[in-house]
Design a protein around this motif. Structure first.
Motif, PDB file in Angstrom:
ATOM      1  N   SER A  63     -11.460  -6.311  -3.281  1.00 36.60           N
ATOM      2  CA  SER A  63     -11.029  -5.969  -4.643  1.00 36.60           C
ATOM      3  C   SER A  63     -10.149  -4.723  -4.645  1.00 36.60           C
ATOM      4  N   VAL A  64     -10.501  -3.757  -3.804  1.00 40.31           N
ATOM      5  CA  VAL A  64      -9.655  -2.560  -3.700  1.00 40.31           C
ATOM      6  C   VAL A  64      -8.286  -2.963  -3.136  1.00 40.31           C
ATOM      7  N   ASN A  65      -8.307  -3.830  -2.133  1.00 37.29           N
ATOM      8  CA  ASN A  65      -7.034  -4.290  -1.563  1.00 37.29           C
ATOM      9  C   ASN A  65      -6.206  -5.038  -2.602  1.00 37.29           C
ATOM     10  N   ALA A  66      -6.871  -5.778  -3.479  1.00 29.55           N
ATOM     11  CA  ALA A  66      -6.150  -6.507  -4.537  1.00 29.55           C
ATOM     12  C   ALA A  66      -5.443  -5.506  -5.462  1.00 29.55           C
ATOM     13  N   GLY A  67      -6.133  -4.424  -5.798  1.00 30.64           N
ATOM     14  CA  GLY A  67      -5.501  -3.387  -6.624  1.00 30.64           C
ATOM     15  C   GLY A  67      -4.332  -2.743  -5.893  1.00 30.64           C
ATOM     16  N   ALA A  68      -4.532  -2.471  -4.609  1.00 31.80           N
ATOM     17  CA  ALA A  68      -3.461  -1.839  -3.815  1.00 31.80           C
ATOM     18  C   ALA A  68      -2.223  -2.746  -3.749  1.00 31.80           C
ATOM     19  N   ARG A  69      -2.472  -4.063  -3.639  1.00 29.63           N
ATOM     20  CA  ARG A  69      -1.337  -5.002  -3.583  1.00 29.63           C
ATOM     21  C   ARG A  69      -0.502  -4.941  -4.857  1.00 29.63           C
ATOM     22  N   VAL A  70      -1.180  -4.846  -6.000  1.00 31.85           N
ATOM     23  CA  VAL A  70      -0.461  -4.749  -7.280  1.00 31.85           C
ATOM     24  C   VAL A  70       0.401  -3.486  -7.278  1.00 31.85           C
ATOM     25  N   LEU A  71      -0.181  -2.380  -6.838  1.00 31.85           N
ATOM     26  CA  LEU A  71       0.557  -1.110  -6.843  1.00 31.85           C
ATOM     27  C   LEU A  71       1.739  -1.157  -5.868  1.00 31.85           C
ATOM     28  N   LEU A  72       1.505  -1.791  -4.700  1.00 30.93           N
ATOM     29  CA  LEU A  72       2.595  -1.913  -3.722  1.00 30.93           C
ATOM     30  C   LEU A  72       3.747  -2.732  -4.281  1.00 30.93           C
ATOM     31  N   ALA A  73       3.385  -3.852  -4.928  1.00 26.21           N
ATOM     32  CA  ALA A  73       4.424  -4.734  -5.488  1.00 26.21           C
ATOM     33  C   ALA A  73       5.255  -3.983  -6.527  1.00 26.21           C
ATOM     34  N   GLU A  74       4.612  -3.033  -7.197  1.00 29.44           N
ATOM     35  CA  GLU A  74       5.317  -2.264  -8.237  1.00 29.44           C
ATOM     36  C   GLU A  74       5.932  -0.983  -7.667  1.00 29.44           C
ATOM     37  N   LYS A  75       5.825  -0.822  -6.336  1.00 27.98           N
ATOM     38  CA  LYS A  75       6.374   0.369  -5.661  1.00 27.98           C
ATOM     39  C   LYS A  75       5.799   1.674  -6.221  1.00 27.98           C
ATOM     40  N   ARG A  76       4.506   1.652  -6.533  1.00 25.62           N
ATOM     41  CA  ARG A  76       3.834   2.874  -7.007  1.00 25.62           C
ATOM     42  C   ARG A  76       3.578   3.804  -5.826  1.00 25.62           C
ATOM     43  N   GLY A  77       3.360   5.081  -6.132  1.00 25.36           N
ATOM     44  CA  GLY A  77       3.229   6.078  -5.080  1.00 25.36           C
ATOM     45  C   GLY A  77       1.938   5.997  -4.280  1.00 25.36           C
ATOM     46  N   GLY A  78       0.826   5.712  -4.951  1.00 28.88           N
ATOM     47  CA  GLY A  78      -0.444   5.696  -4.222  1.00 28.88           C
ATOM     48  C   GLY A  78      -1.613   5.347  -5.109  1.00 28.88           C
TER      49      GLY A  78
END
Ligand SMILES: Nc1nc2c(ncn2[C@@H]2O[C@H](COP(=O)(O)OP(=O)(O)OP(=O)(O)O)[C@@H](O)[C@H]2O)c(=O)[nH]1
Ligand SMILES: O=C(O)[C@H](O)COP(=O)(O)O
Length: 239
Positions: free
Chosen positions: A88-103
């Protein structure tokens, strides 16, 4: 960390029915689900007041938690929300990565003694990307707050005494981990003994979780089940 760091909180929340299995010997299913809800709501409400966060993602399929998350302005992620803590944490990280968020800073819903100031201290210690910061559990076994920038700076794996493995994982990625210890963040509630410790510690005073536990008669239950001895042994006394 600066405001431009664009760090998002990622909070995974398992469906409330079936939460807190490790308290099954002490609490009924209804009590466990209610306790999980009180803790998650308390954690989310505190995260909502943390200064310097770019936003909050709650990874959940639980309708009550999703409704509360929306009330505090968080976004809900449902894809991957049944894939365990790490998934679930990885799922959140994937969303942030796709949006090019900082961290991201990820925290579980079972650290109700945490404070916004503690989280701000963790974020303040976080270095420029690529970076990794960790706030361990009180026993140095669990990873109770983890900051990664970018969101996938270090592969995460929760659930099996993950603190030292996470330090090693950061080093393998060429990142020197930053460690920040804070007593409220450090106190996660998994086992009956954690409830006993939570109720003993000053950090729990004034929390809604403590009020809930007292209302539910948990302090007495902990004594009856001998999780807390009625007459604590004196130092040096055999037993
Ligand atoms: N979305 C999501 N969150 C999860 C999942 N499994 C665990 N979590 C969350 O991850 C954090 C740590 O959870 P755990 O301590 O593993 O699970 P728990 O329900 O709190 O307790 P146990 O049932 O005793 O393992 C909590 O915020 C959980 O809600 C999952 O499959 N999906
Ligand atoms: O099993 C747990 O308590 C959670 O998944 C947290 O994992 P951790 O102990 O690795 O922080």
């Amino acid at each position: 960390m600066t405001a431009e760091a664009d760090i998002w909180a990622v909070v995974p929340v398992k469906e409330l029915d079936g939460a807190k299995q490790r308290l099954a010997g002490l609490l009924t299913p209804a009590q466990r689900s209610a306790l999980a809800e009180v803790m998650v709501v308390e954690v989310l409400d505190k995260i909502a007041t943390v200064r310097g966060l770019a936003g909050i993602l709650v990874v959940t399929l639980d309708p009550r938690i999703a409704a509360h998350a929306r009330r505090i302005g968080a976004r809900i992620v449902t894809d991957g929300a049944r894939e365990g803590h790490t998934g679930s944490v990885n799922a959140g990280a994937r969303v942030l990565l796709a949006e090019k968020r900082g961290g991201m800073i990820t925290m579980p819903g079972d650290i109700p003694a945490m404070t916004a100031a503690e989280v701000e201290a963790v974020l303040a210690a976080h270095q420029a990307a690529p970076a990794f910061t960790i706030a361990p559990a009180h026993d140095d076994l669990g990873s109770n707050a983890v900051v990664c920038s970018p969101p996938d700076s270090v592969p995460l794996r929760f659930g099996d005494n993950s603190y030292f493995p996470h330090l090693d994982a950061a080093r393998r990625c060429g990142i020197t981990p930053t460690v920040v210890r804070r007593p409220g963040i450090a106190m996660d509630i998994d086992h009956p003994v954690d409830l006993a410790m939570f109720l003993r510690r000053p950090e729990s005073v004034g929390t809604r979780t403590r009020a809930f536990l007292e209302e539910a008669g948990v302090p007495r239950l902990l004594v009856e089940r001998e999780v807390i001895p009625l007459f604590p042994r004196k130092r040096g006394e055999a037993g």
